[in-house]
Design a protein around this motif. Structure first.
Motif, mmCIF file in Angstrom:
data_model
loop_
_atom_site.group_PDB
_atom_site.id
_atom_site.type_symbol
_atom_site.label_atom_id
_atom_site.label_comp_id
_atom_site.label_asym_id
_atom_site.label_seq_id
_atom_site.Cartn_x
_atom_site.Cartn_y
_atom_site.Cartn_z
ATOM 1 N N TYR A 159 1.804 -1.760 -14.887
ATOM 2 C CA TYR A 159 3.357 -0.651 -14.448
ATOM 3 C C TYR A 159 4.677 -1.628 -14.606
ATOM 4 O O TYR A 159 5.222 -1.209 -15.287
ATOM 5 C CB TYR A 159 2.737 -0.072 -12.934
ATOM 6 C CG TYR A 159 2.067 0.837 -12.532
ATOM 7 C CD1 TYR A 159 1.752 1.899 -13.037
ATOM 8 C CD2 TYR A 159 0.245 -0.045 -12.368
ATOM 9 C CE1 TYR A 159 0.642 3.089 -12.406
ATOM 10 C CE2 TYR A 159 -0.278 0.984 -11.758
ATOM 11 C CZ TYR A 159 -0.001 2.597 -12.250
ATOM 12 O OH TYR A 159 -1.245 3.597 -12.365
ATOM 13 N N THR A 160 4.196 -3.067 -14.538
ATOM 14 C CA THR A 160 5.602 -3.615 -14.741
ATOM 15 C C THR A 160 6.237 -3.432 -15.784
ATOM 16 O O THR A 160 7.545 -4.141 -16.349
ATOM 17 C CB THR A 160 5.893 -5.009 -13.834
ATOM 18 O OG1 THR A 160 4.579 -5.666 -14.576
ATOM 19 C CG2 THR A 160 5.427 -4.707 -12.680
ATOM 20 N N ALA A 168 0.828 -1.310 -0.016
ATOM 21 C CA ALA A 168 -0.232 -0.085 -0.003
ATOM 22 C C ALA A 168 0.934 1.221 -0.204
ATOM 23 O O ALA A 168 0.638 1.832 -0.445
ATOM 24 C CB ALA A 168 -1.136 -0.079 1.065
ATOM 25 N N ALA A 169 1.453 1.450 1.245
ATOM 26 C CA ALA A 169 2.653 2.723 0.909
ATOM 27 C C ALA A 169 3.623 2.946 -0.756
ATOM 28 O O ALA A 169 3.396 3.818 -0.718
ATOM 29 C CB ALA A 169 3.858 2.436 1.754
ATOM 30 N N ASN A 170 4.300 1.232 -1.121
ATOM 31 C CA ASN A 170 4.320 1.625 -2.450
ATOM 32 C C ASN A 170 3.769 2.323 -3.172
ATOM 33 O O ASN A 170 3.793 2.710 -4.489
ATOM 34 C CB ASN A 170 5.318 0.067 -2.840
ATOM 35 C CG ASN A 170 6.196 -0.578 -1.780
ATOM 36 O OD1 ASN A 170 6.963 0.615 -1.651
ATOM 37 N ND2 ASN A 170 6.731 -1.423 -2.166
ATOM 38 N N TYR A 171 2.640 1.939 -3.693
ATOM 39 C CA TYR A 171 1.053 2.463 -4.561
ATOM 40 C C TYR A 171 1.570 3.819 -3.947
ATOM 41 O O TYR A 171 1.324 5.296 -4.804
ATOM 42 C CB TYR A 171 -0.360 1.667 -4.374
ATOM 43 C CG TYR A 171 -0.990 2.269 -5.090
ATOM 44 C CD1 TYR A 171 -0.863 1.534 -6.523
ATOM 45 C CD2 TYR A 171 -2.184 3.400 -4.751
ATOM 46 C CE1 TYR A 171 -1.926 2.335 -8.042
ATOM 47 C CE2 TYR A 171 -2.506 3.613 -5.606
ATOM 48 C CZ TYR A 171 -2.699 3.164 -7.267
ATOM 49 O OH TYR A 171 -3.634 3.957 -8.532
ATOM 50 N N ARG A 172 0.791 4.266 -2.789
ATOM 51 C CA ARG A 172 0.736 6.181 -2.602
ATOM 52 C C ARG A 172 1.732 7.067 -2.627
ATOM 53 O O ARG A 172 1.965 8.078 -3.353
ATOM 54 C CB ARG A 172 0.340 5.702 -1.179
ATOM 55 C CG ARG A 172 -1.122 4.844 -0.084
ATOM 56 C CD ARG A 172 -1.035 5.385 0.702
ATOM 57 N NE ARG A 172 -3.218 5.105 1.453
ATOM 58 C CZ ARG A 172 -2.994 3.942 1.768
ATOM 59 N NH1 ARG A 172 -2.101 3.168 2.729
ATOM 60 N NH2 ARG A 172 -4.034 3.600 2.408
ATOM 61 N N LYS A 173 2.720 5.494 -2.580
ATOM 62 C CA LYS A 173 4.244 6.651 -3.195
ATOM 63 C C LYS A 173 4.670 7.818 -4.882
ATOM 64 O O LYS A 173 4.882 8.189 -5.354
ATOM 65 C CB LYS A 173 5.544 5.658 -2.310
ATOM 66 C CG LYS A 173 7.089 6.376 -1.932
ATOM 67 C CD LYS A 173 7.918 5.987 -2.160
ATOM 68 C CE LYS A 173 9.336 6.312 -2.307
ATOM 69 N NZ LYS A 173 10.563 5.749 -1.956
ATOM 70 N N PHE A 223 6.859 2.980 -10.454
ATOM 71 C CA PHE A 223 5.937 2.654 -10.445
ATOM 72 C C PHE A 223 6.457 0.906 -9.751
ATOM 73 O O PHE A 223 6.169 0.471 -10.414
ATOM 74 C CB PHE A 223 5.146 2.681 -11.371
ATOM 75 C CG PHE A 223 4.255 3.805 -11.723
ATOM 76 C CD1 PHE A 223 3.964 4.802 -10.813
ATOM 77 C CD2 PHE A 223 5.158 4.624 -12.998
ATOM 78 C CE1 PHE A 223 3.065 5.837 -11.718
ATOM 79 C CE2 PHE A 223 4.929 5.806 -13.089
ATOM 80 C CZ PHE A 223 4.065 6.923 -13.155
ATOM 81 N N LEU A 224 6.172 0.934 -8.701
ATOM 82 C CA LEU A 224 6.324 -0.360 -7.614
ATOM 83 C C LEU A 224 5.058 -1.126 -6.984
ATOM 84 O O LEU A 224 4.696 -0.850 -5.631
ATOM 85 C CB LEU A 224 7.117 -0.441 -6.286
ATOM 86 C CG LEU A 224 8.696 0.392 -6.631
ATOM 87 C CD1 LEU A 224 9.675 0.633 -5.316
ATOM 88 C CD2 LEU A 224 9.274 -0.468 -7.769
#
Length: 312
Positions: free
Chosen positions: A153-154, A84-89, A101-102
């Protein structure tokens, strides 16, 4: 964390949820009243299981243990909190195609599986089980959406549409993450309350039985958990917070000294966790002087090491 023996032992730790303390981040901390006696606790003989069963029943204890492990999975590496933190970042709404975009679902599915397995057990309160049901539902929605977006994204397909799909789905993705985040926090709070009740009863029984070493080493861990959680729950450290933490530190100091004396009297070595708890207190006192986030992180890290080192 560390490799565990085949029989579960006490330090199955609860982890801190979220970044509630700003600007100090305690996301990686392994916490919980779980440090007292979660699991079979065979290493302290029969008294461990008997004290849990007497206070809450074996079924309750087993389900709490299973819930704690699931909770840890969700807050651990590749779990929900990290993803969740990766997406928000990524801040998709304002990002350019040159951004990072992780985005993927990581091991959220494993946490959901563990939650479902724990939910199939019995003994915990209806409120905690209800919170688990809500969390399973919201986590599932978030995981499915993250997994669906991952190839976009990947593979960098966002370069083809200039992030059009990403921006279109961003509000829904953020709402799903927020919902799961809220449910995870509520579940963690309820789980904490139930484990504190159980472990407080375990402490009282050890004290009544005159088991000085076991009582004091667990008291030290219990109070260390409470101490670190105070900082995790605070928006920012202030004088009153440090005053409470100083009281925690005094109790931990006394418990460490008593445990050391009891170990020496019996001709044994100090329990391994005592060293790390002393280090935790040193980092706390340094943090109190400097207010530097790195010293706060060292405090939490030492607590984590104590959890991992404890073998009772």
């Amino acid at each position: 964390m560390l490799g565990r023996p085949s029989t579960p032992i006490a330090p199955i730790a609860r982890k801190i949820h979220g970044n509630s303390m700003k600007p100090f981040k305690f996301v990686t901390a392994a916490l919980g009243a779980a440090t007292l006696c979660l699991g079979a606790c065979d290493k302290i003989g029969k008294s461990g299981n008997e004290q849990e069963s007497a206070a809450f029943g074996a079924a309750t204890s087993n389900q709490l243990n299973a819930f704690i492990e699931a909770h840890n999975r969700l807050l651990g590496p590749l779990g929900f909190t990290e993803k969740a933190a990766n997406y928000r970042k990524a801040d998709v709404a304002h990002a350019t195609t040159e951004g990072e975009f992780l985005v993927d679902a990581g091991w959220i599915d494993k946490g959901i599986e563990q939650l479902k397995a724990a939910r199939a057990l019995s003994g915990a309160s209806a409120d905690l089980n209800g919170a688990a049901d809500a969390l399973i539902a919201s986590l599932t929605a978030a995981r499915v959406h993250l997994a669906d977006l991952a190839p976009y994204y990947t593979s960098k397909a966002y370069l083809n549409d200039k992030l059009a799909r990403g921006r279109k789905e961003d509000p829904k993705m953020l709402a799903e993450l927020d919902a799961a985040d809220a449910d995870l926090k509520r579940f963690g709070e309820m789980l904490d309350r139930e484990t504190v009740k159980r472990d407080t009863a375990a402490l009282e029984k050890l004290k009544a039985e005159g088991k000085v070493l076991d009582y004091n080493r667990r008291l030290a861990m219990f109070q260390a958990n409470a101490m670190v959680k105070r900082f995790a729950a605070a928006q920012a450290p202030d004088t009153s917070l440090f005053a409470l933490a100083d009281r925690d530190a005094a109790i931990i100091d006394e418990a460490i000294a008593a445990a050391h004396a009891a170990a020496a009297k019996s001709g044994g070595k100090d329990p391994a966790e005592l060293h790390y708890l002393s280090s935790m207190l040193g980092s706390y006192r340094t943090f109190k002087e400097t207010r530097r986030p790195t010293h706060a992180e060292h405090m939490v890290g030492s607590y984590n090491s104590a959890v991992e080192a404890a073998t009772w």
